[in-house]
Scaffold this motif. Structure first.
Motif, short mmCIF file in Angstrom:
data_model
loop_
_atom_site.label_atom_id
_atom_site.label_comp_id
_atom_site.label_asym_id
_atom_site.label_seq_id
_atom_site.Cartn_x
_atom_site.Cartn_y
_atom_site.Cartn_z
N VAL A 1 -3.59 -11.97 -0.17
CA VAL A 1 -3.62 -11.03 0.94
C VAL A 1 -2.31 -10.26 1.07
O VAL A 1 -2.17 -9.42 1.96
N PHE A 2 -1.36 -10.51 0.18
CA PHE A 2 -0.04 -9.87 0.24
C PHE A 2 0.30 -9.00 -0.97
O PHE A 2 1.03 -8.02 -0.85
N SER A 3 -0.15 -9.38 -2.15
CA SER A 3 0.40 -8.83 -3.39
C SER A 3 0.25 -7.32 -3.51
O SER A 3 -0.72 -6.73 -3.05
N ASP A 4 1.25 -6.69 -4.13
CA ASP A 4 1.19 -5.26 -4.50
C ASP A 4 0.80 -5.19 -5.96
O ASP A 4 1.54 -5.62 -6.83
N LEU A 5 -0.36 -4.61 -6.24
CA LEU A 5 -0.87 -4.62 -7.61
C LEU A 5 -0.99 -3.24 -8.24
O LEU A 5 -1.02 -3.12 -9.46
N TYR A 6 -1.08 -2.20 -7.41
CA TYR A 6 -1.33 -0.87 -7.98
C TYR A 6 -0.13 -0.39 -8.78
O TYR A 6 1.01 -0.44 -8.31
N ILE A 7 -0.39 0.08 -9.98
CA ILE A 7 0.65 0.63 -10.85
C ILE A 7 0.36 2.11 -11.04
O ILE A 7 -0.74 2.49 -11.49
N TYR A 8 1.32 2.94 -10.68
CA TYR A 8 1.13 4.38 -10.86
C TYR A 8 1.09 4.72 -12.36
O TYR A 8 1.89 4.20 -13.14
N PRO A 9 0.13 5.56 -12.75
CA PRO A 9 0.06 5.96 -14.16
C PRO A 9 1.36 6.61 -14.62
O PRO A 9 2.14 7.12 -13.82
N GLU A 10 1.57 6.57 -15.92
CA GLU A 10 2.78 7.14 -16.50
C GLU A 10 2.95 8.60 -16.07
O GLU A 10 1.99 9.37 -15.99
N ASN A 11 4.18 8.96 -15.76
CA ASN A 11 4.56 10.32 -15.36
C ASN A 11 4.02 10.72 -13.99
O ASN A 11 3.93 11.91 -13.68
N THR A 12 3.63 9.75 -13.18
CA THR A 12 3.24 10.04 -11.79
C THR A 12 4.07 9.17 -10.86
O THR A 12 4.53 8.10 -11.24
N LEU A 13 4.23 9.63 -9.63
CA LEU A 13 5.05 8.93 -8.64
C LEU A 13 4.32 8.86 -7.31
O LEU A 13 3.44 9.68 -7.02
N PRO A 14 4.70 7.89 -6.44
CA PRO A 14 4.13 7.86 -5.09
C PRO A 14 4.57 9.08 -4.30
O PRO A 14 5.59 9.70 -4.58
N ASN A 15 3.78 9.41 -3.29
CA ASN A 15 4.12 10.51 -2.41
C ASN A 15 5.46 10.27 -1.71
O ASN A 15 5.77 9.18 -1.28
N ASN A 16 6.24 11.34 -1.57
CA ASN A 16 7.48 11.28 -0.81
C ASN A 16 7.64 12.53 0.05
O ASN A 16 8.75 12.96 0.35
N ASN A 17 6.49 13.12 0.43
CA ASN A 17 6.47 14.37 1.18
C ASN A 17 5.90 14.10 2.58
O ASN A 17 4.79 13.60 2.71
N ALA A 18 6.68 14.43 3.62
CA ALA A 18 6.27 14.12 4.99
C ALA A 18 4.99 14.85 5.38
O ALA A 18 4.18 14.31 6.15
N ASP A 19 4.79 16.06 4.88
CA ASP A 19 3.57 16.79 5.22
C ASP A 19 2.34 16.10 4.64
O ASP A 19 1.28 16.03 5.28
N ILE A 20 2.47 15.56 3.43
CA ILE A 20 1.35 14.85 2.82
C ILE A 20 1.11 13.52 3.54
O ILE A 20 -0.03 13.06 3.66
#
Length: 296
Positions: free
Chosen positions: A174-193
């Motif tokens: 119930v805790f683990s972080d498993l999602y891996i972003y595909p190569e050459n992609t990053l998590p969102n860092n845009n406040a509007d998004i």
């Protein structure tokens, strides 16, 4: 970052994938808009620097008060007018300190481990593990605390906790972080998004569980969706099977928070303690929900 407060549950919805210029969501109750953005003039913490300061304050609760056994620090972290929404904890700062004393003496070998933390406006929320075996995420307690801060002090608190199952349908804790972003992609860092994700996830959750709008799953949930709920396997098909099985409806959300690729939804009235907290990860490279956790 943008907070959205909600009040009851009747909605009409037209949604396309998050981030699209064509996305449109209308949520109504008695002809009035259901999603109400908090008045920014009333938000004391309105920039990232302030939000990070609030996170630092809250981290002291776990690192210093609980793990460091420094319960005397409570009075320097909690406002004199502090409001406690958990009826099982005595009201006020003294009641909060007594709770910490009981927690740390009754379970002296337990360690608090923060798994996820979010700061959005005046709120900070923490998803954490309390256990004497920090390596085993299938034992101990899973908890979420929601705090509101004002002038560098904790002014309100809500929480919810559960005991993790020794196994889950997905095999994921119930805790683990498993999602891996595909190569050459990053998590969102845009406040509007973040704001778009907030609106999309909230509307999706309410319409899916109150109206069983299963079409939203293929539209907004990745087929390889990672699930951390006890009973639901991984994958969008498993989510569809779970929702179509019935037993849903009557869901209300009083607050949602968003930071980077995460959206947290808080179910209940807001006046009383929390009922359920859901955490959602959105990959804006594909405009899909890709991972989910809950505590209830």
């Amino acid at each position: 970052m943008n907070i959205i407060k909600l009040v009851s549950v009747i909605l009409l919805l037209g949604v396309t994938a998050c981030g699209s210029s064509e996305k449109e969501a209308e949520i109504i109750i008695d002809e009035e808009p259901k999603v109400v953005k908090e008045d920014k003039s009333a938000v004391l913490c309105s920039d990232i620097s302030c939000e990070e300061d609030n996170k630092f304050i809250i981290k002291q609760v776990y690192a210093d008060v609980i793990n460091g056994l420094n319960t005397g620090l409570t009075a320097s972290l909690y406002s004199e007018t502090f409001i406690q929404h958990n009826a099982s904890i005595t009201a006020g700062v003294e009641g909060q300190e007594a709770y910490f004393v009981d927690l740390t003496t009754r379970l002296p070998n337990h360690i608090a481990t923060i798994k996820h933390i979010i700061a959005d406006g005046d709120y900070v929320a923490v998803h954490w593990h309390y256990s004497d075996d920090v390596e085993n995420e299938f034992v101990g307690s899973a908890m979420v605390d929601l705090y509101k801060l004002a002038d560098g002090m904790i002014s309100e608190h809500w929480n919810v906790s559960m005991t993790p199952n020794v196994s889950t349908a997905s095999g994921n804790s119930v805790f683990s972080d498993l999602y891996i972003y595909p190569e050459n992609t990053l998590p969102n860092n845009n406040a509007d998004i973040e704001d778009e994700n907030n609106v999309m996830v909230t509307a999706f959750y309410l319409d899916l569980f109150n109206n069983q709008n299963l079409n939203l799953i293929s539209e907004l949930v990745d087929s390889s969706y990672l699930q951390h709920n006890y009973w639901v396997p991984n994958g969008s098909y498993a989510l569809e099977s779970f929702v179509s099985g019935g037993g849903t409806g009557g869901l209300s959300i009083f607050l949602t928070l968003a930071e980077k690729d995460m959206v947290w939804t808080f179910s209940g009235s807001g006046a009383a303690n929390l009922e359920t907290v859901d955490l959602w990860r959105v990959d804006n490279n594909i405009n899909k929900i890709v991972e989910h956790w809950d505590v209830f």
